[in-house]
Design a protein around this motif. Sequence first.
Motif, PDB file in Angstrom:
ATOM      1  N   ALA A  12      67.649  13.576   2.555  1.00 55.37           N
ATOM      2  CA  ALA A  12      67.272  13.536   3.956  1.00 55.37           C
ATOM      3  C   ALA A  12      68.545  13.540   4.794  1.00 55.37           C
ATOM      4  CB  ALA A  12      66.453  12.288   4.248  1.00 55.37           C
ATOM      5  N   PRO A  13      68.561  14.274   5.887  1.00 57.03           N
ATOM      6  CA  PRO A  13      69.768  14.285   6.727  1.00 57.03           C
ATOM      7  C   PRO A  13      70.023  12.904   7.319  1.00 57.03           C
ATOM      8  CG  PRO A  13      67.962  15.384   7.841  1.00 57.03           C
ATOM      9  CD  PRO A  13      67.484  15.063   6.458  1.00 57.03           C
ATOM     10  N   PRO A  14      71.293  12.558   7.456  1.00 58.87           N
ATOM     11  CA  PRO A  14      71.581  11.249   8.039  1.00 58.87           C
ATOM     12  C   PRO A  14      71.110  11.206   9.491  1.00 58.87           C
ATOM     13  CG  PRO A  14      73.577  12.539   7.866  1.00 58.87           C
ATOM     14  CD  PRO A  14      72.497  13.312   7.177  1.00 58.87           C
ATOM     15  N   GLN A  15      70.857  10.034   9.941  1.00 62.55           N
ATOM     16  CA  GLN A  15      70.406   9.869  11.323  1.00 62.55           C
ATOM     17  C   GLN A  15      71.562  10.195  12.264  1.00 62.55           C
ATOM     18  OE1 GLN A  15      67.372   9.339  12.320  1.00 62.55           O
ATOM     19  NE2 GLN A  15      66.610   9.234  10.221  1.00 62.55           N
ATOM     20  N   THR A  16      71.366  11.154  13.100  1.00 63.95           N
ATOM     21  CA  THR A  16      72.388  11.548  14.058  1.00 63.95           C
ATOM     22  C   THR A  16      72.013  10.998  15.425  1.00 63.95           C
ATOM     23  OG1 THR A  16      71.244  13.623  14.478  1.00 63.95           O
ATOM     24  CG2 THR A  16      72.978  13.652  12.820  1.00 63.95           C
ATOM     25  N   PRO A  17      73.020  10.695  16.203  1.00 64.76           N
ATOM     26  CA  PRO A  17      72.705  10.185  17.537  1.00 64.76           C
ATOM     27  C   PRO A  17      72.064  11.278  18.390  1.00 64.76           C
ATOM     28  CG  PRO A  17      75.069  10.419  17.258  1.00 64.76           C
ATOM     29  CD  PRO A  17      74.443  10.734  15.952  1.00 64.76           C
ATOM     30  N   VAL A  18      71.093  10.903  19.121  1.00 59.40           N
ATOM     31  CA  VAL A  18      70.422  11.824  20.022  1.00 59.40           C
ATOM     32  C   VAL A  18      70.331  11.178  21.386  1.00 59.40           C
ATOM     33  CG1 VAL A  18      69.070  13.048  18.288  1.00 59.40           C
ATOM     34  CG2 VAL A  18      68.186  10.954  19.243  1.00 59.40           C
ATOM     35  N   GLY A  19      70.168  11.973  22.367  1.00 61.89           N
ATOM     36  CA  GLY A  19      70.051  11.451  23.714  1.00 61.89           C
ATOM     37  C   GLY A  19      70.842  12.293  24.683  1.00 61.89           C
ATOM     38  N   PRO A  20      70.823  11.899  25.957  1.00 61.05           N
ATOM     39  CA  PRO A  20      71.479  12.720  26.970  1.00 61.05           C
ATOM     40  C   PRO A  20      73.005  12.730  26.865  1.00 61.05           C
ATOM     41  CG  PRO A  20      70.668  10.691  27.945  1.00 61.05           C
ATOM     42  CD  PRO A  20      70.154  10.730  26.533  1.00 61.05           C
TER      43      PRO A  20
END
Length: 92
Positions: A12-20
């Motif tokens: 599973a891909p690592p959790q990447t930061p998301v947001g504005p």
Amino acid sequence: MTDTVAIIVAQAPPQTPVGPEFGKASPIGMLIIVALAVLILSLGFAFHRRLSRFNRRKIFAEAHGIDPFDQKAIDKAMAEAGILDRSRQRFI
């Protein structure tokens, strides 16, 4: 005949930061890049000027039979020839 089936378990891909704010660079980074570019260009220009002056002095010394490493003799001969800049005492 046997057919071999390989099963590849994908991670599973690592959790990447998301947001504005994700993926935006700081304006200071662009300032640093521009400052470094200006610094490199100015150093290159200064080196080119110095190398050009050195080559002209060397050619002048060899043409007049002067030792290329005798700076005083070269300066004196260039001043007599009118090639030396009087205000800065540098070769034009």
